[in-house]
Scaffold this active site. Structure first.
Site, PDB file in Angstrom:
ATOM      1  N   HIS A 152       2.384  -0.346   3.069  1.00  0.00           N
ATOM      2  CA  HIS A 152       1.931  -0.166   1.863  1.00  0.00           C
ATOM      3  C   HIS A 152       1.781  -1.420   0.853  1.00  0.00           C
ATOM      4  CE1 HIS A 152       1.870   2.442  -1.910  1.00  0.00           C
ATOM      5  NE2 HIS A 152       2.351   1.333  -2.464  1.00  0.00           N
ATOM      6  N   GLU A 153       2.921  -2.137   0.890  1.00  0.00           N
ATOM      7  CA  GLU A 153       2.915  -3.433   0.356  1.00  0.00           C
ATOM      8  C   GLU A 153       1.635  -4.164   0.597  1.00  0.00           C
ATOM      9  OE1 GLU A 153       4.550  -3.646  -2.210  1.00  0.00           O
ATOM     10  OE2 GLU A 153       5.722  -1.496  -1.627  1.00  0.00           O
ATOM     11  N   HIS A 156      -1.540  -3.445  -0.598  1.00  0.00           N
ATOM     12  CA  HIS A 156      -1.769  -4.100  -1.931  1.00  0.00           C
ATOM     13  C   HIS A 156      -2.346  -5.466  -1.851  1.00  0.00           C
ATOM     14  CE1 HIS A 156      -0.411  -1.001  -4.705  1.00  0.00           C
ATOM     15  NE2 HIS A 156       0.758  -1.000  -4.001  1.00  0.00           N
ATOM     16  N   GLU A 230      -2.436   2.832  -6.371  1.00  0.00           N
ATOM     17  CA  GLU A 230      -1.394   3.353  -5.495  1.00  0.00           C
ATOM     18  C   GLU A 230      -1.850   4.443  -4.272  1.00  0.00           C
ATOM     19  OE1 GLU A 230       2.044   2.501  -4.985  1.00  0.00           O
ATOM     20  OE2 GLU A 230       1.122   0.627  -6.488  1.00  0.00           O
TER      21      GLU A 230
END
Length: 301
Positions: A152-153, A156, A230
């Site tokens: 997930h990071e 980004h 997100e």
């Protein structure tokens, strides 16, 4: 997570307001009107250039300082990615390196910090990024869930969220400065009937008050966009993992606790935080899980 609202809502807003106050004091004390943007007549072109300089300065400073600020504020223990010392460090480096390759990214810096379950990414560009996880998250989650959070990071980072958020915040700040000065001029000249060549107290007071009030409204817009991205980072994690299940499990595990807020400079790029208000940087866990259940990941196994 690739934190972009922390250094861009609190730190950025603070820098923005500070610059506005400093420039307004310079105007008032030294009588410098920066062209004719606050005299008897308004030069909107001059005013807009001034607004852009002030508006983007805070965002750019926040962007360039994001990684340094994260290291200082979080007390990160940085891992030597070429020579990890412990099994945990080796595990994290191996996972980040593998997932970065899948995402087509250069190897980021990796760090660990003491704290409640959370993680974040930050940095000024894809080639200068940092990914960090807390000891609380490592203790809470199993390996598959940790890997989903790291994915997930990295999503980004891949999506370029930091630069996007910087540009958005800069645009919002620009219009805050622009509108506050126009309204301040109207109050000073049209309502209070100031006929002097220099701007009066109505201009200064109105501009400063609106800088703060409109600044908070602008931060709501930025927070709304942060919530939107997100969902994309969650979907990106599913693509990297080849399944939505690990990310769903990680979110549901986080949903059972109340993690501490991350500091402002990394708040918007954590795996969790700030839920339940117009200033929230993240959607609710329920909404994110629902979106993931509908996502068709690209690397399905």
């Amino acid at each position: 997570m690739f934190k972009r609202i922390g250094l861009l809502i609190l730190a950025n807003l603070a820098i923005f307001i500070m610059l506005s106050v400093i420039l307004t004091v310079i105007q008032m004390v030294f009588g410098i009107n920066f062209g004719t943007m606050s005299g008897k007549s308004l030069n909107l072109g001059t005013l807009f250039v001034f607004a852009m300089v002030v508006g983007f300065s805070g965002s750019i400073i926040s962007l360039l300082m994001s990684k340094t600020m994260a290291k200082m504020s979080m007390g990160l223990q940085m891992i030597d990615v070429n020579n990890p010392q412990t099994p945990v460090e080796r595990y994290l480096v191996d996972v980040v390196r593998s997932e970065a390759q899948k995402a087509g990214l250069p190897m980021p810096e990796v760090g660990i910090y003491d704290g409640e379950p959370n993680a974040f990414a930050t940095g000024a560009s894809r080639s200068s990024s940092l990914v960090a996880v807390s000891t609380g998250l490592l203790n809470l989650m199993n390996r598959e869930e940790v890997e989903a959070v790291l994915a997930h990071e990295l999503s980004h980072v891949k999506n370029g969220d930091m630069v996007t958020m910087t540009l958005l915040q800069g645009v919002m700040n620009t219009f805050v400065v622009f509108l506050s000065r126009i309204i301040g001029w109207v109050v000073d000249r049209q309502i209070l009937r100031n006929e002097d060549d220099a701007p009066g107290v109505g201009y200064y007071v109105t501009s400063l008050v609106l800088d703060i009030c409109l600044g908070f409204l602008a931060s709501m817009v930025v927070a709304a966009f942060s919530r939107y991205r997100e969902f994309h980072a969650d979907a990106g994690a599913a693509d990297i993992m080849g399944s939505t299940t690990p990310m769903i499990n990680a979110l549901q595990r986080l949903g059972g606790i109340a993690p501490n807020e991350l500091p402002g400079n990394v708040k918007g790029f954590g795996i969790s935080g700030g839920i339940g208000s117009l200033f929230a940087s993240h959607p609710s866990i329920e909404d994110r899980v629902a979106a993931l259940r509908e996502h068709r990941y690209t690397n399905a196994q």
